[in-house]
Design a protein around this motif. Structure first.
Motif, short mmCIF file in Angstrom:
data_model
loop_
_atom_site.label_atom_id
_atom_site.label_comp_id
_atom_site.label_asym_id
_atom_site.label_seq_id
_atom_site.Cartn_x
_atom_site.Cartn_y
_atom_site.Cartn_z
N ARG A 155 0.83 -1.21 0.00
CA ARG A 155 0.00 0.00 0.00
C ARG A 155 0.86 1.25 0.00
O ARG A 155 0.56 2.23 -0.69
CB ARG A 155 -0.91 0.00 1.23
CG ARG A 155 -2.09 -0.97 1.14
CD ARG A 155 -2.89 -0.95 2.43
NE ARG A 155 -4.07 -1.81 2.35
CZ ARG A 155 -4.86 -2.08 3.37
NH1 ARG A 155 -4.59 -1.57 4.57
NH2 ARG A 155 -5.91 -2.86 3.20
N TRP B 3 2.51 1.74 -3.45
CA TRP B 3 1.53 2.18 -4.43
C TRP B 3 1.10 3.63 -4.17
O TRP B 3 0.90 4.40 -5.12
CB TRP B 3 0.31 1.26 -4.42
CG TRP B 3 -0.79 1.74 -5.35
CD1 TRP B 3 -2.01 2.24 -5.01
CD2 TRP B 3 -0.72 1.77 -6.77
NE1 TRP B 3 -2.72 2.58 -6.13
CE2 TRP B 3 -1.95 2.31 -7.24
CE3 TRP B 3 0.25 1.41 -7.71
CZ2 TRP B 3 -2.23 2.48 -8.58
CZ3 TRP B 3 -0.03 1.59 -9.05
CH2 TRP B 3 -1.26 2.11 -9.48
N GLN B 4 0.94 3.98 -2.91
CA GLN B 4 0.55 5.34 -2.57
C GLN B 4 1.56 6.35 -3.13
O GLN B 4 1.19 7.41 -3.64
CB GLN B 4 0.45 5.50 -1.04
CG GLN B 4 0.09 6.91 -0.59
CD GLN B 4 0.20 7.08 0.91
OE1 GLN B 4 0.69 6.20 1.61
NE2 GLN B 4 -0.25 8.21 1.42
N ASP C 277 1.33 8.73 -7.10
CA ASP C 277 1.15 10.16 -6.88
C ASP C 277 1.80 10.92 -8.02
O ASP C 277 3.02 10.88 -8.20
CB ASP C 277 1.77 10.56 -5.53
CG ASP C 277 1.52 12.01 -5.21
OD1 ASP C 277 0.46 12.32 -4.64
OD2 ASP C 277 2.38 12.86 -5.54
N PHE D 94 4.98 13.06 1.41
CA PHE D 94 4.62 11.92 2.26
C PHE D 94 5.36 12.02 3.60
O PHE D 94 6.30 11.27 3.86
CB PHE D 94 4.97 10.60 1.56
CG PHE D 94 4.29 10.44 0.24
CD1 PHE D 94 2.98 10.00 0.17
CD2 PHE D 94 4.94 10.77 -0.94
CE1 PHE D 94 2.33 9.88 -1.05
CE2 PHE D 94 4.30 10.65 -2.16
CZ PHE D 94 2.99 10.21 -2.22
#
Length: 420
Positions: free
Chosen positions: A215, A218-219, A223, A347
């Motif tokens: 996850r 992929w996040q 982006d 992030f």
């Protein structure tokens, strides 16, 4: 220097020592990678003779190192997000020291290749985790100043490493180079254990499970702004790097320089990077980061364009071929700390993973330029100049697309507020 607390940034710890100490430590951690490459290059022939192997087999020691470096670059940051910054740095240094001992005691080229792969897998931790540590500790302006100082210290590594490697090889033989690398790793490990704080508290750590990692990856990679900023920071570096990759052809064939004169290109390029890093640190907090990025791209593109135009009509000489390299490096180094921080700020809860992916994609762009662009462009100085401009323009285009997206979102939010 410590970052002032605010609503958006709360450092877990405060750095109380002089900032240059932290900059020097993180730069040393980041420099293990270049040192592991550049120190042993002067001893290539001696290693081949000592292990009774061929240059083709010995070349695999470099390929294996780069392969290990690229693969683990994806994981150092994610590991630090889960287990903390210090453990990843310490394990990386310990493994690097062990790998250096393996290389120093190798009696067969296969063992040397294995040791080099292990070196590559471990030395990337300092580069990736170091960036996350900077953002853990400091807010934007102070982080930019520190990143610039790190680049300033780091810039000296490619110039110093071959000199040290040559001295060690001439005085003690090729194995001394790897014993030296082991000693450096152990020394830095001791220093880091005494001075480097844990900047990621337990409550901010991410679970280390396949689902959580997938996850997280992929996040980040999905982006759009992250990808555009990564391209804006990484691709323009190749506007200078393409000349370095093509140095034997550029300097030896096109400019007719002796191998003993090659150092002028490297020293001038490194000087440009260090000068741009110094300028970036001086400008931090005085002008907006976006304006500084524009200035950096402006210098890079103007120099690259003039260089392309000049060499399209005028035969190259030493001055015209080498001068633009340092100026292009200056422009890139001026913008890189700002763009790198913008990447990490996307992030804040996954600084390590974002740093890993940024470094991995930058390495991928370097590999593409080395394998595809440079072999074609190096046929002429004009070709190198054109390739440099195209690479710089590609980075600028990524930056412009990022800024257009930011402005689009701002306009949408303003319109929504007016409608409400």
């Amino acid at each position: 220097m410590s970052a002032p607390p605010n609503a958006e940034f709360q450092p877990a710890v405060t750095w109380h020592r002089p900032v240059w100490v932290l900059a020097a430590l993180l730069a040393t951690l980041s420099s293990l990678g270049p040192f592991a490459i550049d120190t042993y290059l002067p001893a290539f022939e001696g290693i081949a003779q000592g292990l009774a192997t061929t240059p083709v087999h010995l070349q695999q020691t470099l390929s294996g190192y780069l392969a290990g470096f690229s693969v683990m670059m994806l994981f150092h940051g994610a590991l630090s997000d889960s287990f903390g910054r210090r453990p990843v740095v310490f394990v990386g240094l310990a493994v690097f020291a062990l790998a250096s001992v393996v290389c120093a005691t190798a009696s067969h080229v296969g063992v040397l290749i294995a040791g080099r792969v292990l070196q590559g897998m471990s030395c990337g931790a300092g580069i990736v985790v170091g960036r996350a540590i900077v953002r853990d500790l400091f807010a934007a302006v102070h982080a930019q100043k520190l990143m610039s100082q790190i680049t300033l210290f780091f810039g000296a590594a490619p110039a110093i490493a071959p000199i040290i490697g040559g001295w060690l090889f001439a005085g003690f033989g090729w194995r001394a180079i790897f014993w030296f690398l082991a000693l450096v790793a152990v020394s830095v490990l001791v220093l880091a254990a005494r001075t480097l704080p844990e900047t990621l508290p337990p409550e901010r750590r991410q679970p280390f499970t396949p689902l959580a990692l997938s996850r997280g990856y992929w996040q980040v990679v999905s982006d759009k702004r992250f990808l555009l900023l990564t391209l804006a920071a990484g691709v323009p570096f190749n506007a200078m790097f393409v000349f370095i990759l093509s140095a034997p052809m550029l300097l030896g064939h096109h400019l007719k320089l002796a191998p003993t004169q090659f150092f002028w290109l490297f020293c001038w390029g490194i000087s440009g990077i260090m000068g741009g890093a110094w300028a970036s640190g001086r400008l931090a907090g005085r002008i907006p980061r976006e304006r500084q990025v524009r200035w950096g791209f402006g210098i890079l593109l103007v120099v690259a364009f003039v260089n392309t135009l000049y060499h399209a009509f005028v035969p190259a000489n030493v001055f015209s071929a080498i001068l633009p390299v340092g100026l292009i490096g200056f422009g890139w180094s001026m913008l890189a700390p700002c763009v790198t921080l913008l990447v990490l700020d996307r992030f804040p809860e996954r600084l390590g993973l974002a740093s890993s992916l940024q470094a991995c994609l930058a390495s991928l762009s370097n590999a593409i330029v080395a394998g595809l662009v440079a072999p074609i462009a190096m046929a002429s100085v004009a070709g190198l100049a054109l390739a440099s401009f195209v690479l710089g323009f590609a980075g600028w285009a990524a930056w412009k697309l990022y800024r257009m997206d930011v402005r689009r979102v701002i306009r949408s939010e303003q319109q929504a507020q007016q409608d409400s």
